[in-house]
Design an enzyme around this catalytic site. Sequence first.
Site, PDB file in Angstrom:
ATOM      1  N   ASP A 210      92.643 -41.270 -13.067  1.00 23.72           N
ATOM      2  CA  ASP A 210      94.038 -41.132 -12.942  1.00 23.72           C
ATOM      3  C   ASP A 210      94.558 -40.233 -12.264  1.00 23.72           C
ATOM      4  O   ASP A 210      93.895 -39.134 -12.879  1.00 23.72           O
ATOM      5  CB  ASP A 210      94.978 -41.658 -14.178  1.00 23.72           C
ATOM      6  CG  ASP A 210      96.075 -41.847 -13.285  1.00 23.72           C
ATOM      7  OD1 ASP A 210      96.851 -43.321 -12.938  1.00 23.72           O
ATOM      8  OD2 ASP A 210      97.133 -42.082 -14.324  1.00 23.72           O
ATOM      9  N   GLU A 266      74.199 -35.588 -17.202  1.00 23.12           N
ATOM     10  CA  GLU A 266      73.259 -35.500 -18.473  1.00 23.12           C
ATOM     11  C   GLU A 266      73.023 -36.941 -19.477  1.00 23.12           C
ATOM     12  O   GLU A 266      72.059 -36.903 -19.684  1.00 23.12           O
ATOM     13  CB  GLU A 266      74.066 -34.585 -19.676  1.00 23.12           C
ATOM     14  CG  GLU A 266      74.616 -33.131 -19.655  1.00 23.12           C
ATOM     15  CD  GLU A 266      75.136 -32.626 -20.876  1.00 23.12           C
ATOM     16  OE1 GLU A 266      75.428 -33.339 -21.604  1.00 23.12           O
ATOM     17  OE2 GLU A 266      75.984 -31.708 -19.944  1.00 23.12           O
TER      18      GLU A 266
END
Length: 546
Positions: A210, A266
């Site tokens: 956002d 990751e």
Amino acid sequence: MPVSPHLTGRSWWRDAVTYQIYPRSFADANGDGVGDLPGATARLSHLRDLGVDALWLTPFYPSPQHDHGYDVADYRDVDPLFGDLADADALIAEAHRLGLRVIVDLVPNHTSSAHPWFQEALTAPPGSPPRDRYLFRDGSRAAGRSRPPNNWRSVFGGPAWTQVPDGQWYLHLFDASQPDLNWRNPQVAAMLESVLRFWLDRGVDGFRVDVAHGLIKEASLRDQLIAPAAAEQEHAMVERVDADEPMWDQPEVHDIYRSWRRLLDEYSSDGSDQRILVAEAWTRTPESLARYVRPDEMHQAFNFAWLLADWSAKEFEEVVRGTLDALASVTASPTWVLSNHDVVRHPTRYGGGAVGLARARAATLAMLALPGSAYLYQGEELGLEQVEVPEEHRQDPAWLRTRESARPEVGRDGCRVPMPWSGEAPPYGFGPGTGQPWLPQPAEWAALTVAAQTGTAGSTLEFYREALAARRTHALPAGDDVILLGDSSGRSYGEDVFAFRRGPLTVVLNAGTTDVPVPQGDVVIASGGLARGMLPPDTCVWLTAS
Ligand code: GLC
């Protein structure tokens, strides 16, 4: 996680169609008139039947709901209005079972004023560490500290600063209940990184970020240079007041997204399990937007230029060309979106009524043939229009902050009216109760419910299902190269026609007022009726070479 075959192989998000769920208006399981997570979970088969690849949930975290969840009080939980963490887990599991990816909303620019950090800041003295997590400042020196520190306006109208009892002011680019975080304080970055991990560990496939262009402000917090004509403007959700924007799109925001990208990577081993970041960034140009999707930053950014284009072949062509050119430099793939919870629904933007709906279907069909990813907003597959919400029901802070001003903003409630699923009267299967949900639904929606449109030839819902299936069969295998067939190519179809080729697929959209001949080829799908080889106004068709 079992995924449908079309999701395997190349990075799943590059050509995914993502369906936006606005939880308070999607489906209500407990009958309180407000949608919730169990309601959404129970309706996920609608998304599977539609043929989308992913869903994006707008915020469902604990919140006073001043901006319907974009005022987050706790980033690691679920508001009781929507359920609890077990409901979130159940939704993610059910979506994955159906082969749908799940993107959640991350609100890093501001917290709610009810967040413990802000509450602590209010009781702490000026200059203290708790205040430094936000943007507290003394008032303007020139005015004896009785005026805000600078001239910035809230996107929702009025000043972007609110004074606290000890005389300091805090910055809020949105509502006063949404204090902006100080992203130059390392505690802020650490907190949001732990939030990313929290939801990644629960299995989400990505985040819609956002106000991604707002996190860093020019350090001096200097005045914005505002042209005299624009100084009067109260509200700037979509239209910007001026070119000078010390609060938006500062270069340092990109460092944040580079670190998030490393964190997300990751969690991924190859393209099929990649977790993604999608920027909500209202930048000024395709080039500045492209900076958010450089190879080491976000995966996608909403392409609002497409949504802001008028019903005009020329504008559509310019946006497509500008988008593809800008992205070529960063090797990202484009996104396309026509409606969301912040803007007027596209059938209404294009004129409303039968004409607006025909144009909306045509623009959607053209969009679904373009390379890249597309975002759909709940209810557009039903052809829903913007609703004129009576004043007494409006809840958007943009309305509440401007209704007394010289330029009241009607606000965004009109695109957030709860979904009609079935039945002849409100709540149209939205929830188990009777009567109106949190925003009243119009009487005309009886004919537009999912149940009424399912299996009905020519309905907008069946059109969306067919278009998404055709996209899979004809558009996705057609490669990513687009040849625009408009003005620049010698105006093969006339200036009111937006047309392009993607591999063997030809797409023609008639934005003019007279019929144009349908080119040679086999019709794959059309957004409306074709008459004797002619493409009527407000209609789009896909063809393949015969
Ligand atoms: C984004 C959201 C909008 C919200 C605002 C403040 O623009 O899409 O709904 O009001 O940010 O968080």
